[in-house]
Design a protein around this motif. Structure first.
Motif, PDB file in Angstrom:
ATOM      1  N   GLU A   6      -4.076  14.133 -34.534  1.00 50.10           N
ATOM      2  CA  GLU A   6      -4.904  13.681 -35.652  1.00 50.10           C
ATOM      3  C   GLU A   6      -4.224  14.033 -36.973  1.00 50.10           C
ATOM      4  O   GLU A   6      -3.469  15.007 -37.061  1.00 50.10           O
ATOM      5  CB  GLU A   6      -6.283  14.355 -35.630  1.00 50.10           C
ATOM      6  CG  GLU A   6      -7.073  14.188 -34.362  1.00 50.10           C
ATOM      7  CD  GLU A   6      -6.994  15.383 -33.444  1.00 50.10           C
ATOM      8  OE1 GLU A   6      -7.919  15.584 -32.629  1.00 50.10           O
ATOM      9  OE2 GLU A   6      -5.989  16.129 -33.539  1.00 50.10           O
ATOM     10  N   CYS A  22      -5.450   8.867 -35.634  1.00 51.52           N
ATOM     11  CA  CYS A  22      -5.172   9.501 -34.354  1.00 51.52           C
ATOM     12  C   CYS A  22      -4.149   8.650 -33.624  1.00 51.52           C
ATOM     13  O   CYS A  22      -4.333   7.435 -33.478  1.00 51.52           O
ATOM     14  CB  CYS A  22      -6.434   9.617 -33.516  1.00 51.52           C
ATOM     15  SG  CYS A  22      -6.159  10.181 -31.822  1.00 51.52           S
ATOM     16  N   MET A  34     -11.518   4.923 -27.338  1.00 49.57           N
ATOM     17  CA  MET A  34     -11.094   6.055 -28.160  1.00 49.57           C
ATOM     18  C   MET A  34     -12.270   6.425 -29.052  1.00 49.57           C
ATOM     19  O   MET A  34     -13.146   5.586 -29.339  1.00 49.57           O
ATOM     20  CB  MET A  34      -9.871   5.716 -29.000  1.00 49.57           C
ATOM     21  CG  MET A  34      -8.637   5.453 -28.158  1.00 49.57           C
ATOM     22  SD  MET A  34      -7.135   5.186 -29.145  1.00 49.57           S
ATOM     23  CE  MET A  34      -6.763   6.866 -29.682  1.00 49.57           C
ATOM     24  N   TRP A  36     -14.064   9.538 -32.041  1.00 47.28           N
ATOM     25  CA  TRP A  36     -14.015  10.710 -32.909  1.00 47.28           C
ATOM     26  C   TRP A  36     -15.258  11.557 -32.668  1.00 47.28           C
ATOM     27  O   TRP A  36     -16.373  11.021 -32.574  1.00 47.28           O
ATOM     28  CB  TRP A  36     -13.949  10.295 -34.377  1.00 47.28           C
ATOM     29  CG  TRP A  36     -12.654   9.657 -34.745  1.00 47.28           C
ATOM     30  CD1 TRP A  36     -12.358   8.332 -34.766  1.00 47.28           C
ATOM     31  CD2 TRP A  36     -11.463  10.351 -35.147  1.00 47.28           C
ATOM     32  NE1 TRP A  36     -11.060   8.146 -35.151  1.00 47.28           N
ATOM     33  CE2 TRP A  36     -10.477   9.366 -35.400  1.00 47.28           C
ATOM     34  CE3 TRP A  36     -11.117  11.680 -35.329  1.00 47.28           C
ATOM     35  CZ2 TRP A  36      -9.182   9.674 -35.815  1.00 47.28           C
ATOM     36  CZ3 TRP A  36      -9.840  12.001 -35.739  1.00 47.28           C
ATOM     37  CH2 TRP A  36      -8.888  11.007 -35.982  1.00 47.28           C
ATOM     38  N   CYS A  95     -10.073  13.829 -32.103  1.00 45.76           N
ATOM     39  CA  CYS A  95      -9.849  12.513 -31.502  1.00 45.76           C
ATOM     40  C   CYS A  95      -9.955  12.628 -29.988  1.00 45.76           C
ATOM     41  O   CYS A  95      -9.514  13.630 -29.394  1.00 45.76           O
ATOM     42  CB  CYS A  95      -8.459  12.014 -31.890  1.00 45.76           C
ATOM     43  SG  CYS A  95      -8.023  10.411 -31.196  1.00 45.76           S
TER      44      CYS A  95
END
Length: 121
Positions: A6, A22, A34, A36, A95
Motif C-alpha cells: 500500500e 495497492c 480486492m 480496503w 489492502c
C-alpha cells in the motif's frame, strides 16, 4: 510468494482528500476481489470497500458518497479515493486481495502491511 504493498497514506486536514494505492505482485494466477479495510486504535479491523474483477463494489455505510474504490487496467492494483475526510477516518488502512497463486487451486486472502491515514487539524 505474494506481496501487497500500500501507499498514499499521510496526514490530512478534515475535509481534505487522499488517494491510496495497492499493488499485488508475485506468483499470482488470478485475482478475484480486492478491498480496503481499516483499523483504528482500540477497534476491530473493519471493511471500507471492496471491488470484484467485474467492477462490482461494496462500501461501508460510513464512507458511502465520500470514498471510491477502483482497480487498475492490469487488475492487480486497487485504489481508494477518499474525499471529505473526517477525524473518524483516522486508521491504518490495509489492502486485501482474494487470489489464487500459481500451483494452487483455491482462493485465499492476502493482506498488505497497511498505511497510516491521519485526519487532523
Amino acid at each position: 510468494q505474494v506481496q501487497l504493498v500500500e501507499s498514499g497514506g499521510g496526514l490530512v486536514q478534515p475535509g481534505g482528500s487522499l488517494r491510496l494505492s495497492c499493488a499485488a505482485s508475485g506468483s499470482i494466477y488470478t485475482i478475484n476481489a480486492m478491498g480496503w479495510y481499516r483499523q483504528a486504535p482500540g477497534k476491530e479491523r473493519e471493511l471500507v470497500a471492496t471491488i470484484t474483477t467485474s467492477g462490482g463494489t461494496n462500501y461501508a455505510d460510513s464512507v458511502k458518497g465520500r470514498f471510491t474504490i477502483s482497480r487498475g487496467n492490469a487488475k492487480n492494483t486497487a485504489y481508494l479515493q477518499m474525499n471529505s475526510l473526517m477525524p473518524e477516518d483516522t486508521a491504518v488502512y490495509y489492502c486485501n486481495a482474494d487470489l489464487v497463486q500459481f500451483g494452487y487451486s483455491q482462493y485465499r486472502d492476502y493482506w498488505g502491511r497497511g498505511t497510516q491515514v491521519t485526519v487532523s487539524s
